[in-house]
Design a protein around this motif. Structure first.
Motif, PDB file in Angstrom:
ATOM      1  N   ASN A  30       0.948  -1.368   0.030  1.00  0.00           N
ATOM      2  CA  ASN A  30      -0.002   0.101   0.001  1.00  0.00           C
ATOM      3  C   ASN A  30       0.799   1.386   0.000  1.00  0.00           C
ATOM      4  O   ASN A  30       0.549   2.162  -0.726  1.00  0.00           O
ATOM      5  N   MET A  31       1.966   1.124   0.591  1.00  0.00           N
ATOM      6  CA  MET A  31       2.903   2.413   0.869  1.00  0.00           C
ATOM      7  C   MET A  31       3.488   2.661  -0.572  1.00  0.00           C
ATOM      8  O   MET A  31       3.594   3.734  -1.147  1.00  0.00           O
ATOM      9  N   MET A  32       3.690   1.437  -1.182  1.00  0.00           N
ATOM     10  CA  MET A  32       4.423   1.728  -2.610  1.00  0.00           C
ATOM     11  C   MET A  32       3.306   2.417  -3.522  1.00  0.00           C
ATOM     12  O   MET A  32       3.727   2.925  -4.222  1.00  0.00           O
ATOM     13  N   GLU A  33       2.226   1.997  -3.473  1.00  0.00           N
ATOM     14  CA  GLU A  33       0.804   2.441  -4.282  1.00  0.00           C
ATOM     15  C   GLU A  33       0.850   3.826  -3.895  1.00  0.00           C
ATOM     16  O   GLU A  33       0.561   4.588  -5.058  1.00  0.00           O
ATOM     17  N   ILE A  34       1.111   4.239  -2.731  1.00  0.00           N
ATOM     18  CA  ILE A  34       0.904   5.705  -2.556  1.00  0.00           C
ATOM     19  C   ILE A  34       1.888   6.440  -3.038  1.00  0.00           C
ATOM     20  O   ILE A  34       1.730   7.624  -3.615  1.00  0.00           O
ATOM     21  N   VAL A  35       3.269   5.848  -2.960  1.00  0.00           N
ATOM     22  CA  VAL A  35       4.348   6.615  -3.360  1.00  0.00           C
ATOM     23  C   VAL A  35       4.165   6.731  -4.936  1.00  0.00           C
ATOM     24  O   VAL A  35       4.558   7.744  -5.751  1.00  0.00           O
ATOM     25  N   GLY A  36       3.904   5.673  -5.727  1.00  0.00           N
ATOM     26  CA  GLY A  36       3.598   5.612  -7.178  1.00  0.00           C
ATOM     27  C   GLY A  36       2.589   6.633  -7.584  1.00  0.00           C
ATOM     28  O   GLY A  36       2.493   7.162  -8.576  1.00  0.00           O
ATOM     29  N   ALA A  37       1.375   6.923  -6.949  1.00  0.00           N
ATOM     30  CA  ALA A  37       0.419   7.633  -7.120  1.00  0.00           C
ATOM     31  C   ALA A  37       0.505   9.046  -6.636  1.00  0.00           C
ATOM     32  O   ALA A  37       0.051   9.898  -6.842  1.00  0.00           O
ATOM     33  N   TRP A  38       1.415   9.388  -5.825  1.00  0.00           N
ATOM     34  CA  TRP A  38       1.758  10.687  -5.311  1.00  0.00           C
ATOM     35  C   TRP A  38       1.923  11.987  -6.329  1.00  0.00           C
ATOM     36  O   TRP A  38       1.141  12.681  -5.873  1.00  0.00           O
ATOM     37  N   GLU A  39       2.559  11.968  -7.264  1.00  0.00           N
ATOM     38  CA  GLU A  39       2.555  12.774  -8.323  1.00  0.00           C
ATOM     39  C   GLU A  39       1.288  13.367  -8.887  1.00  0.00           C
ATOM     40  O   GLU A  39       0.747  14.506  -9.001  1.00  0.00           O
ATOM     41  N   PRO A  47      -7.832  14.943  -1.034  1.00  0.00           N
ATOM     42  CA  PRO A  47      -7.169  13.751  -1.516  1.00  0.00           C
ATOM     43  C   PRO A  47      -7.708  12.401  -1.269  1.00  0.00           C
ATOM     44  O   PRO A  47      -7.094  11.588  -0.406  1.00  0.00           O
ATOM     45  N   ASP A  48      -9.094  12.036  -1.620  1.00  0.00           N
ATOM     46  CA  ASP A  48      -9.730  10.924  -1.343  1.00  0.00           C
ATOM     47  C   ASP A  48      -8.884   9.675  -1.674  1.00  0.00           C
ATOM     48  O   ASP A  48      -8.888   8.748  -0.879  1.00  0.00           O
ATOM     49  N   ASP A  49      -8.190   9.862  -2.816  1.00  0.00           N
ATOM     50  CA  ASP A  49      -7.231   8.707  -3.378  1.00  0.00           C
ATOM     51  C   ASP A  49      -6.223   8.355  -2.455  1.00  0.00           C
ATOM     52  O   ASP A  49      -6.071   7.165  -2.058  1.00  0.00           O
ATOM     53  N   LEU A  50      -5.760   9.238  -1.746  1.00  0.00           N
ATOM     54  CA  LEU A  50      -4.756   9.005  -0.810  1.00  0.00           C
ATOM     55  C   LEU A  50      -5.170   8.236   0.284  1.00  0.00           C
ATOM     56  O   LEU A  50      -4.549   7.246   0.955  1.00  0.00           O
ATOM     57  N   THR A  51      -6.375   8.930   0.872  1.00  0.00           N
ATOM     58  CA  THR A  51      -7.050   8.499   1.966  1.00  0.00           C
ATOM     59  C   THR A  51      -7.552   6.685   1.739  1.00  0.00           C
ATOM     60  O   THR A  51      -7.036   6.044   2.549  1.00  0.00           O
TER      61      THR A  51
END
Length: 88
Positions: A30-39, A47-51
């Motif tokens: 999940n953390m890797m998904e967050i890092v990948g989606a950060w930009e 940021p509902d996607d982040l939550t």
């Protein structure tokens, strides 16, 4: 306000969500998904996607300030907690 009573009897009451005994356990994927989606999501006002990525598969963790037990929200029922204590 939520409360959780440790097996040692210590009561952990959540007032602000900033208590020193309260943690979230987030799977590495999940953390890797967050890092990948950060930009993509960092400029969103809400940021509902982040939550959503952060909360997906997250577990609530309490570390008892009195005895050091780790209480983890159960996979079967998030309203119950599994208790772990350091072995000698």
């Amino acid at each position: 306000m939520s409360k959780l009573v440790c097996r040692c009897g210590y009561i952990m009451a959540v007032h602000t969500m900033e208590e020193d005994f309260l943690y979230d356990l987030i799977p590495q994927k999940n953390m890797m998904e967050i890092v990948g989606a950060w930009e993509r999501i960092r400029d969103n006002e809400y940021p509902d996607d982040l939550t959503e990525l952060y909360d997906k598969d997250a577990h609530e963790i309490y570390i008892c300030p009195s005895c050091g037990r780790i209480l983890v929200a159960s996979n079967k029922n998030p309203n119950t907690f599994d208790s772990y204590i350091k072995e000698d």
